[in-house]
Scaffold this active site. Structure first.
Site, mmCIF file in Angstrom:
data_model
loop_
_atom_site.group_PDB
_atom_site.id
_atom_site.type_symbol
_atom_site.label_atom_id
_atom_site.label_comp_id
_atom_site.label_asym_id
_atom_site.label_seq_id
_atom_site.Cartn_x
_atom_site.Cartn_y
_atom_site.Cartn_z
ATOM 1 N N GLY A 1 53.607 35.471 65.360
ATOM 2 C CA GLY A 1 53.443 36.066 66.687
ATOM 3 C C GLY A 1 53.113 34.958 67.669
ATOM 4 O O GLY A 1 52.471 33.978 67.295
ATOM 5 N N GLY B 1 51.954 34.818 71.848
ATOM 6 C CA GLY B 1 51.783 35.512 73.130
ATOM 7 C C GLY B 1 51.675 34.454 74.217
ATOM 8 O O GLY B 1 52.124 33.342 74.036
ATOM 9 N N GLY B 2 51.029 34.768 75.288
ATOM 10 C CA GLY B 2 50.901 33.855 76.425
ATOM 11 C C GLY B 2 50.392 32.498 76.009
ATOM 12 O O GLY B 2 51.143 31.532 75.920
ATOM 13 N N PHE B 3 49.104 32.487 75.671
ATOM 14 C CA PHE B 3 48.494 31.177 75.412
ATOM 15 C C PHE B 3 48.094 31.047 73.946
ATOM 16 O O PHE B 3 47.238 30.249 73.613
ATOM 17 C CB PHE B 3 47.261 30.997 76.305
ATOM 18 C CG PHE B 3 46.346 32.199 76.321
ATOM 19 C CD1 PHE B 3 46.193 32.987 77.452
ATOM 20 C CD2 PHE B 3 45.645 32.586 75.181
ATOM 21 C CE1 PHE B 3 45.361 34.104 77.466
ATOM 22 C CE2 PHE B 3 44.817 33.705 75.168
ATOM 23 C CZ PHE B 3 44.671 34.468 76.312
ATOM 24 N N ALA B 4 48.672 31.868 73.072
ATOM 25 C CA ALA B 4 48.255 31.795 71.663
ATOM 26 C C ALA B 4 49.459 31.976 70.756
ATOM 27 O O ALA B 4 50.450 32.586 71.159
ATOM 28 C CB ALA B 4 47.241 32.904 71.375
ATOM 29 N N LYS B 5 49.347 31.416 69.565
ATOM 30 C CA LYS B 5 50.334 31.764 68.536
ATOM 31 C C LYS B 5 49.562 32.125 67.281
ATOM 32 O O LYS B 5 48.427 31.677 67.090
ATOM 33 C CB LYS B 5 51.315 30.619 68.296
ATOM 34 C CG LYS B 5 50.808 29.465 67.454
ATOM 35 C CD LYS B 5 51.927 28.550 66.971
ATOM 36 C CE LYS B 5 52.508 27.710 68.091
ATOM 37 N NZ LYS B 5 53.387 26.642 67.578
ATOM 38 N N ASP C 1 41.587 47.218 76.093
ATOM 39 C CA ASP C 1 43.043 47.028 76.031
ATOM 40 C C ASP C 1 43.603 47.794 74.833
ATOM 41 O O ASP C 1 44.400 47.270 74.050
ATOM 42 C CB ASP C 1 43.391 45.531 75.940
ATOM 43 C CG ASP C 1 44.870 45.280 76.253
ATOM 44 O OD1 ASP C 1 45.377 44.182 75.919
ATOM 45 O OD2 ASP C 1 45.533 46.190 76.810
#
Ligand SMILES: COc1cc(O)cc(Nc2ccc(C(=O)Nc3ccc4c(c3)C[NH2+]CC4)cc2)c1
Length: 344
Positions: free
Chosen positions: A22, A24-28, A136
């Protein structure tokens, strides 16, 4: 030419890294193997330079995760920080997202939705009782483990009132379709009340296979949420319609609370009431002490005294020893033999 080190060399000897599952924006998120136990874990890798002013949120999430120990919340095992990266070693949830599970089936039968929703309500009740709100909640943030149990993930937006996260953050980062009316109106709001609304949208998605409020135009979507008017498909039972109406109350003060929700007949009823998870099953180590079998296994493997290992574990440093402790404890809870592999 200096030896080119992998950006993940800080994990050498502790974990073998595998494929990325996975980003996302600022993470894997990469799959990995915890070498001492051979157990699979997920490692969320963030670049501190890319995080910028979002960095404080990560530290908030990590501090929240350290307080939260529950069978339906993805467990944080270890945190590794270098000058450029943060690594969160997390519980392995191979069943993928609840979102995909629903899409593959169009919608769930009431009985199956109830089993899942009980797990979600149990996790959210625990989070609220610990003084936090997730903020969230959506099917993408609920993963399935290898026993079809749900695990709540991604507390990147969570806050506890003392946490000082200013509320407006969530409006720009939560997912609009699950956001409460008071939140999309930019009003002051209570995270716990907004979570109940999101759970109402979640339950609707489980039972119907589509969203109660939907529109490609954000303004139109906000107006639909603020009006709080949605369709009740003909397959919904009276019990589920009653619970949905109690959660999807536009006025947060009229909305059902998590404690009332846990006692709602739709949740407590049905044929599957037998397998309600006993929430006491999960012992929070910091209040219930440490598990002596796990301490013994580590002490024998490391040739140290149990006193020394117990003292080190009780520091809860979220280092490799903390990860080893939690993984062995999970093996014991599953009734598996406790085993540590010889030094790699
Ligand atoms: C507190 O838990 C968190 C917090 C957070 O900020 C992010 C996460 N994210 C996770 C994402 C994925 C997984 C995971 O285990 N995914 C996974 C593992 C194995 C496989 C898949 C997904 C899908 N293909 C089959 C194999 C775990 C945590 C958690």
């Amino acid at each position: 030419m200096p030896q080119q080190v992998s950006p993940y060399s800080v994990l050498d000897g502790q974990y073998d890294l595998h494929e990325t599952i996975g980003s996302g924006g600022f993470a894997k998120v990469k799959l990995a193997t915890h070498l001492l136990t051979g157990d699979k874990v997920a490692i969320k890798i963030m670049d501190k330079r890319q995080l910028g002013e979002d960095l404080p949120r990560i530290y908030l999430e990590i501090e929240a995760m350290k307080q939260l120990s529950h069978q339906h919340i993805c467990k944080l095992y270890q945190v590794v920080e270098t000058d450029t990266k943060i690594f969160m070693v997390l519980e392995y949830c191979p069943g993928g997202e609840l979102f995909d599970y629903i899409v593959e089936r169009d919608r769930l039968e009431e009985e199956e939705a109830r089993v899942f929703f009980r797990q979600i309500a149990s996790a959210v009740a625990y989070v609220h009782n610990m003084g936090y709100a997730h903020r969230d909640l959506k099917p993408e943030n609920l993963l399935l483990d290898d026993e079809q149990h749900l695990k709540l993930i991604d507390f990147g937006l969570c806050a506890n009132p003392m946490g000082g996260l200013d509320q407006h953050l969530a409006t720009c980062c939560g997912s609009p379709a699950y956001a409460a009316p008071e939140l999309v109106s930019g009003k002051q709001y209570l995270g716990s009340e907004a979570d109940i609304w999101s759970m109402g949208v979640l339950l609707y998605a489980l039972l119907c296979g589509f969203l109660p409020f939907d529109d490609e135009n954000l303004g139109a979507l906000y107006r639909k949420i603020q009006a709080g008017v949605y369709e009740n498909p003909e397959w919904l039972t009276a019990g589920s319609k009653d619970l949905l109406a109690a959660m999807l109350q536009v006025d947060p003060k009229r909305r059902i609370t998590i404690s009332q929700l846990l006692m709602h007949p739709w949740l407590t009823g049905g044929s599957s009431s037998a397998n309600v998870d006993p929430s006491s099953k999960y012992k929070d180590p910091e209040t219930h002490g440490v598990d002596e079998d796990v301490i013994t296994e580590v002490a024998v493997h490391q040739g140290k005294s149990r006193v020394a290992v117990r003292q080190a574990v009780l520091r809860w440093s979220y280092d490799y020893l903390t990860a080893t402790y939690f993984l062995l404890l999970a093996q014991k809870m599953k009734g598996n033999p406790l085993r540590l592999l010889p030094k790699a």
